[in-house]
Enzyme design. Structure first.
Site: not given
Ligand code: AMP
Length: 296
Positions: A37, A39-40, A44, A157, A183, A192
């Site tokens: 989503m 905000a990498l 990510h 998640d 991570v 996050s």
């Molecule tokens: P998001 O942009 O938050 O929807 O996350 C996109 C992907 O990155 C999802 O598969 C999340 O589980 C993964 N992700 C987000 N934060 C982390 C993290 N700290 N460590 C590993 N994977 C992550």
């Protein structure tokens, strides 16, 4: 379609994505996929690097999916940093960025809802009504669009990952689903996109989540099997930081149903509110080989 100065191709439409993926396939490349989503952050980037280590073409999607937000202000305040996202994705090895409009993902007439069933009922499912239907629906569509060999998801998640593994199995989606370890920041906080909304004091208070999980992990390693005792080790940290808690719960790692005892592979999951931000985190727990000595 825009080819940026680096090797990243930016696709804004389904057609552009399909063209870019077809070109990669024609060049004999296998395709990895990392849905996000935006905000990498480094979490990510780790997923993207895992994909790039195994595939010549790596698609990163950046789409803030309105269907999975049950809270309008969370959607409104969700960080959007597209230019930086493209840079970070490319630096980690992405070759295609898919950044579609909402209409491109949900064109007029889109009606299907993918509902994960019992595995989505507890934890996040209970506290964010509709969230998993929205998430599963968009992930099913994105997997269909990207046609990747392997898609990478974070264990941060954990319930989401389990749902996606199930939906890929149930719907016979040919893409393999791969989980990547959480991570963390140097002090333990799970990375996050929402962390950037934490003020200075709340950033410190947020550490209660990982501190609690690590304490519980230590307890389990010593042989503690009572779910209530393990959960209490998390709760005590959340209470000390005065964080309103949605759950601190030990669940079966396959079904995500709460358990009474750590007598199988489990996930200890937590969700708490830190100021205006709701954070989640989890650790995987396995029973220690030696049970705890009985109390004297
Ligand atoms: P998001 O942009 O938050 O929807 O996350 C996109 C992907 O990155 C999802 O598969 C999340 O589980 C993964 N992700 C987000 N934060 C982390 C993290 N700290 N460590 C590993 N994977 C992550």
């Amino acid at each position: 379609m825009l080819a940026t100065s680096s090797t990243l191709t930016v696709a804004r439409t389904v057609d552009e994505l399909r063209t870019a993926v077809r070109a990669a396939r024609d060049a004999g490349l296998s395709v990895g996929f990392v849905p996000t989503m935006g905000a990498l952050h480094e979490g990510h980037a780790t997923l993207v690097r895992a994909a790039a280590a195994e595939h010549g073409a790596v698609v990163v999607s950046v789409f803030v999916n309105p269907k999975q937000f049950n809270d309008a202000s969370d959607l409104e305040n969700y960080p959007r940093t597209e230019a930086a996202d493209f840079e970070r994705a490319a630096a980690a090895g992405a070759t295609i960025a898919f950044a579609p409009s909402c209409d491109e993902i949900y064109p007029t007439g889109f009606a299907t809802v993918v509902s994960p069933g019992p595995i989505g009922e507890h934890l996040e499912g209970e506290h964010r009504p509709g969230h998993f239907d929205g998430m599963a629906t968009v992930v099913a569509r994105l997997l269909g669009l990207a046609q990747a060999d392997v898609a990478y998801f974070g264990r941060k998640d954990a319930q989401q990952l389990a749902i996606i593994e199930q939906l890929a199995r149930d719907l016979a989606i040919p893409t393999r689903i791969e989980g990547v370890e959480t991570v963390r920041e140097h002090d333990g906080l799970a990375m996050s996109s929402r962390n950037m909304r934490l003020g200075k004091t709340d950033r410190v208070r947020a550490l209660a989540l990982s501190r609690g999980l690590f304490a519980a992990q230590g307890l389990a390693a010593l042989g503690e099997r009572s779910a209530r005792a393990i959960e209490a080790a998390v709760q005590v940290e959340l209470d000390a930081a005065a964080l309103p808690t949605d759950y601190a719960s030990l669940v079966d790692a396959a079904t995500f149903v709460p358990v009474d005892a750590l007598d199988r592979e489990c996930v200890l999951a937590v969700a708490a509110h830190v100021g205006p931000v709701r954070l989640i985190d989890n650790v995987r727990l396995t029973p220690a080989t030696q049970p705890a000595p009985a109390a004297a």
